[in-house]
Design an enzyme around this catalytic site. Structure first.
Site, PDB file in Angstrom:
ATOM      1  N   ASP A 230       1.319  -1.112   0.106  1.00 53.40           N
ATOM      2  CA  ASP A 230       0.325  -0.132   0.003  1.00 53.40           C
ATOM      3  C   ASP A 230       1.092   1.217  -0.065  1.00 53.40           C
ATOM      4  O   ASP A 230       1.924   0.954  -0.404  1.00 53.40           O
ATOM      5  CB  ASP A 230      -1.091   0.118   1.359  1.00 53.40           C
ATOM      6  CG  ASP A 230      -2.101   0.393   1.012  1.00 53.40           C
ATOM      7  OD1 ASP A 230      -1.910   1.808   0.805  1.00 53.40           O
ATOM      8  OD2 ASP A 230      -3.787  -0.229   1.064  1.00 53.40           O
ATOM      9  N   GLY A 252       4.173  -0.634  -4.147  1.00 54.75           N
ATOM     10  CA  GLY A 252       4.197   0.053  -3.080  1.00 54.75           C
ATOM     11  C   GLY A 252       2.575   1.195  -3.891  1.00 54.75           C
ATOM     12  O   GLY A 252       2.456   0.708  -5.284  1.00 54.75           O
ATOM     13  N   HIS A 253       1.880   1.916  -3.210  1.00 55.24           N
ATOM     14  CA  HIS A 253       0.703   3.270  -3.409  1.00 55.24           C
ATOM     15  C   HIS A 253       1.530   4.472  -4.167  1.00 55.24           C
ATOM     16  O   HIS A 253       0.882   5.383  -3.724  1.00 55.24           O
ATOM     17  CB  HIS A 253      -0.658   2.933  -3.336  1.00 55.24           C
ATOM     18  CG  HIS A 253      -1.344   1.433  -3.423  1.00 55.24           C
ATOM     19  ND1 HIS A 253      -2.414   0.965  -2.818  1.00 55.24           N
ATOM     20  CD2 HIS A 253      -0.604   0.577  -3.656  1.00 55.24           C
ATOM     21  CE1 HIS A 253      -2.397   0.666  -3.566  1.00 55.24           C
ATOM     22  NE2 HIS A 253      -1.647   0.089  -3.800  1.00 55.24           N
ATOM     23  N   GLY A 254       2.779   4.507  -4.012  1.00 52.63           N
ATOM     24  CA  GLY A 254       3.255   5.993  -3.442  1.00 52.63           C
ATOM     25  C   GLY A 254       3.518   6.527  -2.017  1.00 52.63           C
ATOM     26  O   GLY A 254       2.956   5.518  -1.752  1.00 52.63           O
TER      27      GLY A 254
END
Ligand SMILES: *[C@@H]1O[C@H](CO)[C@@H](O)[C@H](O)[C@H]1NC(C)=O
Ligand SMILES: *[C@@H]1O[C@H](CO)[C@@H](O)[C@H](O)[C@H]1NC(C)=O
Ligand SMILES: *[C@@H]1O[C@H](CO)[C@@H](O)[C@H](O)[C@H]1NC(C)=O
Length: 411
Positions: A230, A252-254
């Site tokens: 995430d 991941g999501h940054g």
């Protein structure tokens, strides 16, 4: 039974005769008291629950002035099974927790009994967690039990390490592995440094945010590596004066601000600087997300994202005020535009490769257009050579553009 806080073990100072029996060594010269968990009964056999032994060591250290150290020795191939614990202050001195060994969470959720954290530091003023050790959350045994990716009102799984209401705290040189939910949460705290930590979980592990910060001020996350399922770093409501620098993120999501605007009473997000980061192979680069249908007018202001390199990132720069990832978002109330007010957000010297053509997406809310955005020296190329990248804007109420702009600005 020892007292529990929401199901998590904590020990009161007078609870144990172990205190008298403790073998308190001097770390040699510095006059620092060392509380070695093995002297309190801890065993690194991977199957004995060490939560009471750790808490006895903590309690004794906490009652000691100066710079007491709770020492968790390395144990070769061994590990310390540790059920959920609350290391609670206030303490008399500055607490050092030196973790050289591997701490392992119990598998699944049974041992948590509603406890939302695995290792929770609460109400401590002056804390250093270091030692090169590993916090292994054993997330793979719990991820199948997480319904949050599908359901809006879901049960939150336990965070691996929580700093709750702490001041003057540093976590450095440790590894967080496979958390069940977030790896590290900083909440209600002030003066927190997270430096040279390594965070690791598979790219498809749900809600395994690397560092989550909310309701806290003066927080720095520096020179760390986050590879997770995430957000690498997420900055939530009530965060102010936060710096994220020298972070390598991906998968991941940054690095994200949000999600915001969903809950009443949410506090504003002010003064965040994200600088000198490398983001690779993630779904987002730098992102601000606010809930569609969220009616709370939280303000987000004074954000700077600068000197960031992107490598094959799907949405390198994104403001998304229509965030609503669930099927339940089809309800009438969720069609309302977000009330979150975004202003004074600068994106400077951000370059690299976008995995999609829309490299810059500034999707603000009809109900409160973004103000004071800045795009300066942006150079984001599409992964496919010869195909240009684009930017998309909605409800952006002006701003500043300067320097190189690839893709061309839509502000
Ligand atoms: C802690 O105890 C272990 C096991 O008895 C020992 O090997 C280690 O040297 C001790 N470390 C300190 C700093 O006291
Ligand atoms: C943090 O703790 C250290 C060690 O006790 C102390 O020297 C320093 O002044 C503290 N900083 C703040 C801001 O309280
Ligand atoms: C940027 O981050 C890298 C990697 O963490 C670090 O080595 C370097 O010193 C940082 N540079 C600046 C200017 O902060």
């Amino acid at each position: 039974m020892a007292p529990r806080l929401r199901g998590c073990l904590l020990l009161l100072a007078m609870a144990s005769t172990w205190l008298a029996a403790a073998d308190v060594a001097d770390a040699g010269g510095g006059g620092r008291a060392v509380f070695n968990v093995t002297d309190f009964g801890a065993v690194a056999d991977g199957k004995t629950d060490n939560s009471r032994a750790f808490l006895r060591a903590w309690t004794k250290a906490c009652a000691t002035p100066g710079r007491p150290t709770v020492f968790v020795p390395g144990a070769g191939d061994g590990s310390y099974l540790l059920h959920p614990v609350v290391f609670r202050g206030p303490c008399r001195g500055f607490m050092e927790v030196h973790v050289a060994g591997v701490l392992r969470a119990p598998p699944g959720l049974a041992a948590f009994r509603g406890c939302r954290e695995w290792v929770h530091f609460s109400s401590v003023d002056g804390l250093l967690v270091s030692g090169g050790g590993t916090f292994d959350g054993r997330g793979s045994t719990a991820w199948p039990l997480n319904d949050c990716p599908k359901k809006r009102d879901c049960n939150l799984l336990p965070t691996s390490i929580k700093l709750g209401r702490v001041r003057n705290a540093t976590i450095t040189g440790v590894t967080s592995l496979d958390s069940k939910f977030f790896h590290i949460t900083v909440a209600g705290s002030h003066g927190v440094r997270i430096h040279r930590v390594t965070i690791r979980a598979p790219r498809d592990s749900p809600n395994t945010d690397g560092v989550h910060i909310q309701g806290s001020s003066d927080v720095r996350v520096t020179d760390s590596t986050v590879a997770t399922g995430d957000d690498c770093v997420s900055v939530g409501p009530g965060a102010s004066d936060v710096e994220v620098s020298g972070v390598t993120c991906g998968p991941g999501h940054g690095i994200s601000v949000g999600s915001l605007g969903r809950y009443p009473g949410e506090e504003d997000v002010q003064r965040l600087r994200v600088a000198n980061c490398t983001i690779a192979g993630t779904s987002n680069g730098v992102r601000i997300k606010t809930w569609r249908g969220g009616s709370h007018p939280t303000a987000v202001s004074g954000l700077v994202f600068e000197d960031i390199v992107m490598s094959k990132v799907r949405n390198p720069i994104i403001i998304d005020q229509e965030y609503c990832p669930y099927a339940s978002c089809r309800h009438e109330s969720e069609q309302r535009p977000s009330a979150v007010r975004i202003s004074d957000v600068a994106f400077r010297n951000i370059r690299g490769v976008s995995a999609t053509q829309v490299a810059v997406k500034l999707w603000c809310s009809e109900a409160s257009p973004c103000r004071g955005l800045e795009l300066r020296d942006i150079d984001l190329r599409f992964v496919k050579r010869g195909v240009a990248t684009q930017s998309q804007c909605a409800h952006v109420a002006g701003g500043v553009v300067a320097g190189t702009l690839v893709p061309p600005s839509c502000i």
